[in-house]
Design an enzyme around this catalytic site. Structure first.
Site, PDB file in Angstrom:
ATOM      1  N   ASP A  32       7.358 -11.936  -0.673  1.00 37.50           N
ATOM      2  CA  ASP A  32       5.973 -11.563  -0.968  1.00 37.50           C
ATOM      3  C   ASP A  32       5.190 -11.241   0.304  1.00 37.50           C
ATOM      4  OD1 ASP A  32       3.766 -11.149  -2.651  1.00 37.50           O
ATOM      5  OD2 ASP A  32       3.042 -13.180  -2.298  1.00 37.50           O
ATOM      6  N   GLY A  33       4.211 -10.353   0.153  1.00 36.49           N
ATOM      7  CA  GLY A  33       3.275 -10.078   1.237  1.00 36.49           C
ATOM      8  C   GLY A  33       3.488  -8.760   1.958  1.00 36.49           C
ATOM      9  N   ARG A  85       0.195  -6.571   1.845  1.00 34.78           N
ATOM     10  CA  ARG A  85      -0.875  -7.172   2.654  1.00 34.78           C
ATOM     11  C   ARG A  85      -0.538  -7.107   4.143  1.00 34.78           C
ATOM     12  NH1 ARG A  85      -0.600 -12.536  -0.047  1.00 34.78           N
ATOM     13  NH2 ARG A  85       1.080 -11.535  -1.216  1.00 34.78           N
ATOM     14  N   TRP A  86       0.735  -7.246   4.452  1.00 39.56           N
ATOM     15  CA  TRP A  86       1.179  -7.086   5.842  1.00 39.56           C
ATOM     16  C   TRP A  86       0.881  -5.662   6.313  1.00 39.56           C
ATOM     17  CZ3 TRP A  86       4.723  -3.771   8.101  1.00 39.56           C
ATOM     18  CH2 TRP A  86       5.129  -4.083   9.406  1.00 39.56           C
ATOM     19  N   LYS A  96       1.526   1.158   2.076  1.00 39.21           N
ATOM     20  CA  LYS A  96       2.306   0.201   1.292  1.00 39.21           C
ATOM     21  C   LYS A  96       3.800   0.481   1.433  1.00 39.21           C
ATOM     22  CE  LYS A  96      -1.027  -1.038  -2.315  1.00 39.21           C
ATOM     23  NZ  LYS A  96      -1.320  -0.983  -3.768  1.00 39.21           N
ATOM     24  N   ASN A 138       6.232  -5.374 -11.823  1.00 36.63           N
ATOM     25  CA  ASN A 138       6.040  -4.323 -10.812  1.00 36.63           C
ATOM     26  C   ASN A 138       6.096  -2.917 -11.406  1.00 36.63           C
ATOM     27  OD1 ASN A 138       7.731  -6.028  -8.029  1.00 36.63           O
ATOM     28  ND2 ASN A 138       5.631  -6.163  -8.769  1.00 36.63           N
ATOM     29  N   ARG A 162       2.796  -0.987 -11.511  1.00 42.92           N
ATOM     30  CA  ARG A 162       2.152  -0.440 -10.313  1.00 42.92           C
ATOM     31  C   ARG A 162       2.155   1.088 -10.372  1.00 42.92           C
ATOM     32  NH1 ARG A 162       4.273  -4.346  -5.320  1.00 42.92           N
ATOM     33  NH2 ARG A 162       3.555  -6.321  -6.246  1.00 42.92           N
ATOM     34  N   ARG A 194       8.645 -19.174  -0.874  1.00 45.78           N
ATOM     35  CA  ARG A 194       7.747 -18.038  -1.087  1.00 45.78           C
ATOM     36  C   ARG A 194       6.828 -17.869   0.109  1.00 45.78           C
ATOM     37  NH1 ARG A 194       4.633 -15.702  -6.313  1.00 45.78           N
ATOM     38  NH2 ARG A 194       3.693 -13.944  -5.241  1.00 45.78           N
ATOM     39  N   ILE A 202       5.210 -19.076  -8.747  1.00 46.73           N
ATOM     40  CA  ILE A 202       6.601 -18.601  -8.734  1.00 46.73           C
ATOM     41  C   ILE A 202       6.787 -17.295  -9.503  1.00 46.73           C
ATOM     42  CG2 ILE A 202       7.601 -20.853  -8.283  1.00 46.73           C
ATOM     43  CD1 ILE A 202       8.232 -21.129 -11.218  1.00 46.73           C
TER      44      ILE A 202
END
Length: 226
Positions: A12-13, A16-17, A25, A60, A63, A174, A181
């Site tokens: 995850d992330g 945002r990273w 993205k 997902n 999206r 995570r 989760i």
């Protein structure tokens, strides 16, 4: 050395990273995929028999089509570029999820990777793609009912899951700074120890993996008992 038999990771992330680094993205997701390659030597060194990576959830699919298409393309690229190295290192590949939602060409690529590596026994790397645990349990129950059974046992469900040989999860990690989760291995992680990190997945490294394992080693597991 660790007594962990099954390590599961929610990667995850990535988005945002990417935001944090003024990247797209897609660049974030690519960095997340590159992280798997970077951590493979550590996975092999730890000698944990089974590692499952949550790469694309059933949710997902909701999206944007651009993001979904890129994530699907990433899986294809990863299998194409990394398969020989994985095979050379004795890694058995498995992929779980509702794979019929993928293109026939990608399904063929997945099946070829599974077939090529099926006799490898160093570690098993399971990729959860187009995966949701509720959906897996529903699919398992549907399979059992279709077989004619009128009563369902724990054992029946276990044998009808996407990968009946998958051991129960010992440690679920995570990254990403959230504490849930997200419909991942609900059946298999019934008694798993959970470890959350504020670091985004592309920033995660082998020392973070080791820190999670060290934390796990200090815990006393009760499996629901006292």
């Amino acid at each position: 050395m660790t007594n962990i038999k099954h390590l599961a990771i929610i990667m995850d992330g990535n988005a945002r990273w990417a935001d944090q680094h003024n990247l797209t993205k897609s660049e974030g997701h690519k960095a997340g995929a590159d992280k798997i390659r970077e951590l493979l030597p550590e996975f092999l060194n730890l000698n944990i028999p089974y590692i499952t990576l949550y790469t694309f959830s059933s949710e997902n699919w909701q999206r944007s089509s651009t993001e979904v298409d890129f994530l699907i393309k990433l899986l294809s690229i990863y299998l194409k570029t990394e398969l020989n190295n994985l095979h050379k290192n004795g890694v058995k590949i498995k992929v779980i999820g509702r794979l019929t939602l993928l293109s026939s060409s990608l399904q063929k690529q997945i099946n070829n990777a599974i077939e090529l590596t099926k006799n490898n026994n160093k570690i098993t790397l399971c990729i959860a793609f187009s995966y949701g645990s509720r959906q897996e349990i529903v699919d398992a129950c549907t399979k059992i009912i279709t077989s004619g059974k009128k009563a369902v046992s724990d054992s029946d469900i276990q044998h009808a899951l996407y990968d009946p040989e998958m051991p129960d999860v010992d440690l679920l990690i995570r990254p990403g700074g959230v504490y849930r989760i997200s419909n991942f291995l609900l059946w298999q992680a019934a008694y798993a120890e959970l470890y959350f990190s504020p670091k985004y997945w592309p920033d995660f490294n082998k020392y973070d993996i080791q820190e999670a394992i060290n934390d796990y080693s200090k815990r006393k597991r009760t499996f629901g008992k006292r």
